[in-house]
Design a protein around this motif. Structure first.
Motif, PDB file in Angstrom:
ATOM      1  N   TRP A 254       0.859  -1.183   0.000  1.00 28.95           N
ATOM      2  CA  TRP A 254       0.000   0.000   0.000  1.00 28.95           C
ATOM      3  C   TRP A 254       0.895   1.232   0.000  1.00 28.95           C
ATOM      4  O   TRP A 254       1.767   1.375   0.859  1.00 28.95           O
ATOM      5  CB  TRP A 254      -0.926   0.012   1.220  1.00 28.95           C
ATOM      6  CG  TRP A 254      -1.630   1.339   1.379  1.00 28.95           C
ATOM      7  CD1 TRP A 254      -2.359   1.986   0.424  1.00 28.95           C
ATOM      8  CD2 TRP A 254      -1.637   2.197   2.525  1.00 28.95           C
ATOM      9  NE1 TRP A 254      -2.831   3.202   0.895  1.00 28.95           N
ATOM     10  CE2 TRP A 254      -2.387   3.341   2.189  1.00 28.95           C
ATOM     11  CE3 TRP A 254      -1.075   2.103   3.807  1.00 28.95           C
ATOM     12  CZ2 TRP A 254      -2.604   4.393   3.085  1.00 28.95           C
ATOM     13  CZ3 TRP A 254      -1.285   3.147   4.703  1.00 28.95           C
ATOM     14  CH2 TRP A 254      -2.049   4.278   4.347  1.00 28.95           C
ATOM     15  N   HIS A 255       0.664   2.134  -0.982  1.00 29.25           N
ATOM     16  CA  HIS A 255       1.479   3.348  -1.077  1.00 29.25           C
ATOM     17  C   HIS A 255       0.637   4.578  -0.768  1.00 29.25           C
ATOM     18  O   HIS A 255      -0.480   4.726  -1.270  1.00 29.25           O
ATOM     19  CB  HIS A 255       2.062   3.499  -2.482  1.00 29.25           C
ATOM     20  CG  HIS A 255       2.896   4.736  -2.629  1.00 29.25           C
ATOM     21  ND1 HIS A 255       4.214   4.786  -2.206  1.00 29.25           N
ATOM     22  CD2 HIS A 255       2.606   5.968  -3.113  1.00 29.25           C
ATOM     23  CE1 HIS A 255       4.692   6.004  -2.441  1.00 29.25           C
ATOM     24  NE2 HIS A 255       3.736   6.734  -2.979  1.00 29.25           N
ATOM     25  N   SER A 256       1.202   5.461   0.060  1.00 27.05           N
ATOM     26  CA  SER A 256       0.511   6.718   0.357  1.00 27.05           C
ATOM     27  C   SER A 256       1.511   7.873   0.411  1.00 27.05           C
ATOM     28  O   SER A 256       2.717   7.667   0.347  1.00 27.05           O
ATOM     29  CB  SER A 256      -0.214   6.624   1.701  1.00 27.05           C
ATOM     30  OG  SER A 256       0.691   6.870   2.766  1.00 27.05           O
ATOM     31  N   PHE A 257       0.963   9.063   0.527  1.00 30.67           N
ATOM     32  CA  PHE A 257       1.786  10.279   0.681  1.00 30.67           C
ATOM     33  C   PHE A 257       1.603  10.839   2.089  1.00 30.67           C
ATOM     34  O   PHE A 257       1.790  12.023   2.333  1.00 30.67           O
ATOM     35  CB  PHE A 257       1.377  11.319  -0.372  1.00 30.67           C
ATOM     36  CG  PHE A 257       1.634  10.871  -1.781  1.00 30.67           C
ATOM     37  CD1 PHE A 257       2.833  11.150  -2.413  1.00 30.67           C
ATOM     38  CD2 PHE A 257       0.689  10.126  -2.462  1.00 30.67           C
ATOM     39  CE1 PHE A 257       3.080  10.711  -3.705  1.00 30.67           C
ATOM     40  CE2 PHE A 257       0.923   9.687  -3.758  1.00 30.67           C
ATOM     41  CZ  PHE A 257       2.129   9.979  -4.380  1.00 30.67           C
ATOM     42  N   ALA A 258       1.233   9.970   3.032  1.00 30.22           N
ATOM     43  CA  ALA A 258       0.835  10.420   4.367  1.00 30.22           C
ATOM     44  C   ALA A 258       2.035  10.708   5.268  1.00 30.22           C
ATOM     45  O   ALA A 258       3.052  10.025   5.196  1.00 30.22           O
ATOM     46  CB  ALA A 258      -0.049   9.358   5.013  1.00 30.22           C
ATOM     47  N   ASP A 259       1.890  11.719   6.130  1.00 30.18           N
ATOM     48  CA  ASP A 259       2.850  11.904   7.220  1.00 30.18           C
ATOM     49  C   ASP A 259       2.464  10.941   8.353  1.00 30.18           C
ATOM     50  O   ASP A 259       1.469  10.224   8.256  1.00 30.18           O
ATOM     51  CB  ASP A 259       2.878  13.367   7.699  1.00 30.18           C
ATOM     52  CG  ASP A 259       1.530  13.844   8.243  1.00 30.18           C
ATOM     53  OD1 ASP A 259       0.672  12.992   8.587  1.00 30.18           O
ATOM     54  OD2 ASP A 259       1.323  15.059   8.324  1.00 30.18           O
ATOM     55  N   ALA A 260       3.257  10.930   9.411  1.00 23.49           N
ATOM     56  CA  ALA A 260       3.074   9.922  10.468  1.00 23.49           C
ATOM     57  C   ALA A 260       1.675   9.985  11.096  1.00 23.49           C
ATOM     58  O   ALA A 260       1.036   8.958  11.314  1.00 23.49           O
ATOM     59  CB  ALA A 260       4.148  10.090  11.537  1.00 23.49           C
ATOM     60  N   GLU A 261       1.197  11.194  11.343  1.00 22.81           N
ATOM     61  CA  GLU A 261      -0.100  11.341  12.020  1.00 22.81           C
ATOM     62  C   GLU A 261      -1.225  10.762  11.162  1.00 22.81           C
ATOM     63  O   GLU A 261      -2.071   9.996  11.628  1.00 22.81           O
ATOM     64  CB  GLU A 261      -0.355  12.837  12.290  1.00 22.81           C
ATOM     65  CG  GLU A 261      -1.555  13.091  13.174  1.00 22.81           C
ATOM     66  CD  GLU A 261      -1.817  14.584  13.374  1.00 22.81           C
ATOM     67  OE1 GLU A 261      -2.959  14.915  13.726  1.00 22.81           O
ATOM     68  OE2 GLU A 261      -0.889  15.395  13.155  1.00 22.81           O
TER      69      GLU A 261
END
Length: 257
Positions: A178-185
């Motif tokens: 699964w690929h995302s552009f999310a930061d840790a939060e």
């Protein structure tokens, strides 16, 4: 925290560059020891001059399959709308063979309206495009089972995107990565939702590799992401001159761990 080994990818964005520069960047990235070489699936640049130089995704992946010998290759990500799913399955299987089993099928539902308008695809709605991806994933998997010769391995599927109701459910059902552009939060929240979808479809969420796009220094960026279970970190680089210095930093950090 995951027990998987840390991997580093690079997305060589096929925009604003001559192909010779892209070929050189792919060779250099592989020589440096990158784990995965990604491009993307668009027909026009996403930044800079909107009518600038640009190249097609899958013909390039076939060329990379011949040019490289060690790194895995794939699109980050293929737009599901642009090709019939059976054809896409066959293309992926062919590149899998050309590369001796190094292809990752990165796929998403598509979002860049200009691509659709200029190439005659129906843009529709975000929800409709995701519903189509949900219909097409079983068709891709079914075609892989029928092809002769079969793929060299179970082709890993990477699904990109963070939509909580539809995309993450698709990840739970079909994805190896699964690929995302999310930061840790944000990543923490999305992983909780993904685990819920996995429980509903009867799958161990630990089977899915967590991948994220990164900018900045690994010492600052990576620790909270690793703590949450992310193990694949991808640096993006655009043309015309592919500066791989940020990639080098991430690879050195990986090798010191």
């Amino acid at each position: 925290m995951s027990s998987r080994k840390i991997r580093i990818g690079v997305q060589l964005q096929p925009q604003h560059a001559d192909y010779a520069a892209i070929r050189r960047a792919a060779a250099e990235a592989e020589d440096l020891g990158v784990d995965i070489l990604f491009n993307w699936d668009h027909f026009y640049p996403l930044s800079g001059e909107p009518e600038g130089k640009h190249f097609e995704c899958w013909t390039m992946l076939a060329a990379w399959a011949e040019q490289t010998s060690r790194a895995e290759i794939g699109a980050l990500v293929t737009c599901n709308s642009y090709r019939n799913p059976e054809l896409l399955a066959d293309m992926a299987r062919t590149v899998d063979h050309i590369s001796d089993g190094r292809l990752i099928l990165g796929i998403g539902s598509g979002w860049f309206e200009k691509d659709y308008q200029q190439y005659g695809y129906d843009f529709g709605t975000a929800g409709g495009r995701l519903d189509k991806l949900a219909e097409d994933m079983p068709r891709i998997e079914s075609r892989w089972a029928k092809l002769n010769p079969a793929p060299t391995r179970k082709i890993p599927v990477l699904i990109g995107g963070g939509g909580e109701k539809k995309t993450l459910r698709l990840v739970a059902k079909h994805a190896d990565i699964w690929h995302s552009f999310a930061d840790a939060e944000v990543l923490e929240r999305k992983l909780g939702i993904l685990r819920g979808h996995c429980a509903e479809v009867g799958r161990d969420a630990g089977e899915i590799e967590v991948s994220t796009a990164v900018r900045g220094t690994p010492e600052e960026v990576a620790p909270p992401l690793i703590e949450l279970g992310a193990t694949l970190f991808t640096v993006s680089v655009g043309g015309p001159d592919y500066d791989l210095s940020e990639l080098r930093t991430w690879l050195q950090w990986r090798d010191k761990r």
